[in-house]
Design an enzyme around this catalytic site. Structure first.
Site, PDB file in Angstrom:
ATOM      1  N   GLY A  77       6.354   9.863  37.436  1.00  0.00           N
ATOM      2  CA  GLY A  77       7.720  10.105  36.806  1.00  0.00           C
ATOM      3  C   GLY A  77       8.072   9.335  35.483  1.00  0.00           C
ATOM      4  N   PRO A  78       8.990   9.440  34.741  1.00  0.00           N
ATOM      5  CA  PRO A  78       9.112   8.661  33.491  1.00  0.00           C
ATOM      6  C   PRO A  78       9.400   7.268  33.655  1.00  0.00           C
ATOM      7  CG  PRO A  78      11.010  10.016  33.976  1.00  0.00           C
ATOM      8  CD  PRO A  78      10.051  10.631  34.812  1.00  0.00           C
ATOM      9  N   PRO A  79       9.525   6.417  32.676  1.00  0.00           N
ATOM     10  CA  PRO A  79       9.484   4.977  32.815  1.00  0.00           C
ATOM     11  C   PRO A  79      11.005   4.514  33.189  1.00  0.00           C
ATOM     12  CG  PRO A  79       8.394   5.318  30.888  1.00  0.00           C
ATOM     13  CD  PRO A  79       8.837   6.786  31.488  1.00  0.00           C
ATOM     14  N   GLY A  80      11.033   3.692  34.275  1.00  0.00           N
ATOM     15  CA  GLY A  80      12.639   3.063  34.692  1.00  0.00           C
ATOM     16  C   GLY A  80      13.107   3.863  35.738  1.00  0.00           C
ATOM     17  N   VAL A  81      12.291   4.777  36.443  1.00  0.00           N
ATOM     18  CA  VAL A  81      13.263   5.537  37.519  1.00  0.00           C
ATOM     19  C   VAL A  81      12.962   4.872  38.853  1.00  0.00           C
ATOM     20  CG1 VAL A  81      12.995   7.938  36.389  1.00  0.00           C
ATOM     21  CG2 VAL A  81      10.984   6.932  37.771  1.00  0.00           C
ATOM     22  N   LYS A  83       9.717   3.510  40.258  1.00  0.00           N
ATOM     23  CA  LYS A  83       8.451   3.899  41.220  1.00  0.00           C
ATOM     24  C   LYS A  83       8.004   2.737  41.966  1.00  0.00           C
ATOM     25  CE  LYS A  83       6.486   5.454  37.510  1.00  0.00           C
ATOM     26  NZ  LYS A  83       7.438   5.553  36.381  1.00  0.00           N
ATOM     27  N   THR A  84       7.940   1.497  41.169  1.00  0.00           N
ATOM     28  CA  THR A  84       7.362   0.248  41.614  1.00  0.00           C
ATOM     29  C   THR A  84       8.611  -0.398  42.676  1.00  0.00           C
ATOM     30  OG1 THR A  84       6.157  -0.225  39.779  1.00  0.00           O
ATOM     31  CG2 THR A  84       6.733  -2.286  41.055  1.00  0.00           C
ATOM     32  N   SER A 412       5.051  25.622  26.335  1.00  0.00           N
ATOM     33  CA  SER A 412       6.430  26.185  26.981  1.00  0.00           C
ATOM     34  C   SER A 412       7.405  26.723  25.885  1.00  0.00           C
ATOM     35  CB  SER A 412       6.974  24.713  27.625  1.00  0.00           C
ATOM     36  OG  SER A 412       7.282  23.823  26.634  1.00  0.00           O
ATOM     37  N   LYS A 455      14.411  19.473  32.004  1.00  0.00           N
ATOM     38  CA  LYS A 455      14.838  20.364  31.092  1.00  0.00           C
ATOM     39  C   LYS A 455      16.279  20.611  31.288  1.00  0.00           C
ATOM     40  CE  LYS A 455      10.310  22.256  29.750  1.00  0.00           C
ATOM     41  NZ  LYS A 455       9.510  23.326  29.494  1.00  0.00           N
TER      42      LYS A 455
END
Length: 532
Positions: A77-81, A83-84, A412, A455
């Site tokens: 996923g994108p940064p800051g969601v 994950k860590t 796309s 999107k």
């Protein structure tokens, strides 16, 4: 038995020290209860139901089997969601020891597998250091930034990680320094990545990927209220009752300053607000010993938000209130989330035999190829439906995708480009509240795309009312949360002719769809009346 003066004494002692300090046969007692992990995950993270469900499934399987076997999970996923932090929560939920190391930019195999003792200064690899640190053979090991592995001319750390992570190989993992086999089959590996394309294919094949797409505005509002505001308030030494942040201010902060899919930037802006408040309190004489000096209450709303975080740094994704001829809104995804993508086409030269295409806008090779295919399909469609329209034969076109210097790649936007070409050829604009995505073949078939959730979030941010997705993405859209789909008129297509009807309001070479339906209904009513 070595002489004390021997040069091998120190290195031999270090080797024996590492060998005997490993937790041979020691395992943590795992938590097989479903209720406690579920509560921990709900308290630590808002939403992310599919991630939590997968962890609970993992615990359920372990409980039924009575044994534990390591897995390789990749949180993408994108940064800051988060994950860590999700990895830490999983370790708490399972009752496992936690160890984290990052492989971003790592290009040395020795960091993973250790260095042979024949070299000076030899040391074991990361995994041996991990086991010695946690003291068990079944920890949760978080491998951060696995999509940013480095690679040199002599070393390939991806191959070394393959032996470490593969459940079929890591039961006999051999560190080059210790030169003994270590059973890592009980270790739970959790990897994090922003994009999957950059992970080596053999490595990705061993992983179970869980996508974390990001948060919409309502999700961020909950996270800010339930976690970020409270945590930041405590860290800044401010009492919660001294600061009141209105919902309108919080929503403005999210939409005008922190629009990315994660919440890390939102946390930074909230910290900025509380730091300024802390400075004002200290100037009034407040301190840790005398917090009661100031009883002032700070009210943060839309009117004074700029005093704390400055002027808005983001502008609306929607550039046009009414899309001109030749302009169509598409949708794209990047490592930071989804965004709208305007496709602009204009005629730069007119005259017999001037047909051609010029492309600009920091496009990658894949997207340039997509533009050429779209141009060919648009010419064929116009030739079939309006043979007398010689616009493409007599005009040199310029296609541009405005978004500054941001590189754009990925297949796309094919259907969006075709619509832009046809809009210019027919001199007819598309609906102003329409956005579309999907790649097209030379025969006009619409192919599935990725990033449906990102999107959709981008479309809602730009006040889009109608969206067009490939038919192959219907299931992906159905799995989205109800609040994300609310108010959207979504159409799924597998042929470009369906897009043409939706974009311009009528079908190529036939009456409009609504007219055909009305005519059918009228004829049916007429016949029914005759029979009666």
């Amino acid at each position: 038995m070595l002489e004390s003066s021997s040069s091998c004494v120190e290195s031999t002692y270090d080797y024996l020290d590492w060998l005997t300090m490993l937790p041979w046969g020691n395992f943590s007692d795992e938590n097989f209860d479903i209720q406690k992990p579920e509560k921990i995950l709900d308290n630590d993270h808002y939403g992310l139901s599919h991630v939590k469900e997968r962890i609970l499934e993992f615990i359920a399987v372990r409980r039924l089997k009575g044994t534990s076997k390591g897995k390789v999970i990749c949180l993408s996923g994108p940064p800051g969601v988060g994950k860590t932090s999700i990895g830490r929560s999983i370790a708490r939920a399972l009752g496992l020891k936690f160890f984290r190391f990052s492989v971003g930019g790592l290009s040395d195999v020795d960091e993973i597998k250790g260095l042979r003792r024949s070299y000076d200064g030899a040391l074991p690899g990361k995994m041996v250091k991990c086991l010695r640190s946690v003291g068990t053979l079944n920890p949760l090991v978080l491998i951060d930034e696995i999509d940013k592995l480095g690679k040199s001319s002599s070393d390939d750390p991806g191959s070394a990680l393959l032996e470490l992570l593969d459940p079929e190989q890591n039961a006999d993992f051999r560190d080059l320094y210790l030169d003994v086999t270590i059973d890592l089959s009980k270790v739970l590996f959790v990897c994090t990545a922003n994009v999957l394309d950059k992970i080596p294919t053999p490595l990705l094949d061993r992983m179970e990927v869980i996508n974390i797409s990001g948060y919409i505005t309502d999700d961020k509002m909950h996270i800010a209220r339930d976690h970020l505001l409270k945590t930041t308030c405590m860290e800044c030494g401010i009492k919660p009752e001294q600061v009141v942040v209105r919902d309108a201010a919080l929503r403005s902060l999210i939409e005008n300053y922190c629009r990315e899919p994660g919440v890390r930037n939102l946390q930074k802006h909230i910290e900025k607000i509380y730091r300024k408040i802390a400075l004002k309190l200290v100037r009034e004489g407040a301190s840790a010993e005398t917090p009661e000096v100031s009883v002032k209450i700070f009210m943060i709303d839309e009117s004074n938000l700029a005093d704390y975080v400055g002027n808005p740094v983001l502008y609306a994704d929607k550039i046009y209130e009414q899309t001109p001829v030749g302009v169509v809104m598409g949708l794209s995804t990047k490592s930071t989330g989804g965004s709208t993508l305007y496709i602009e086409t204009t005629s730069v030269e007119e005259g017999e035999g001037k047909g051609g295409l010029h492309i600009t806008g920091q496009l990658g090779d894949v997207m340039k190829e997509s533009a050429e295919i779209a141009h060919a399909v648009a010419r064929r469609i116009m030739l079939e439906k309006e043979p007398k329209n010689l616009f493409f034969a007599n005009s040199k076109l310029h296609l541009h995708i405005p978004e500054g210097a941001t590189p754009k790649d990925g297949p796309s936007a094919g259907c969006t480009m075709i619509t832009s070409f046809l809009s210019l050829a027919m001199k007819k604009p598309v609906r102003k509240d329409l956005a579309m995505t999907g790649e097209v073949t030379l025969t006009g078939r619409i192919l599935p795309i990725g990033g449906v959730k990102e999107k959709t979030i981008a479309a809602r941010r730009s006040q889009v009312k109608m969206m067009i997705f490939p038919e192959g993405n219907r299931r992906d859209f159905d799995e989205l949360a109800c609040n994300l789909k609310e108010g959207l008129d979504v159409h799924f297509v597998d042929e470009y002719e369906q897009i043409f009807e939706l974009a311009f309001g009528y079908n190529m070479g036939s009456p409009p769809l609504n007219f055909r339906r009305s005519l059918t209904s009228f004829m049916w009513d007429l016949l029914s009346g005759c029979f009666q």
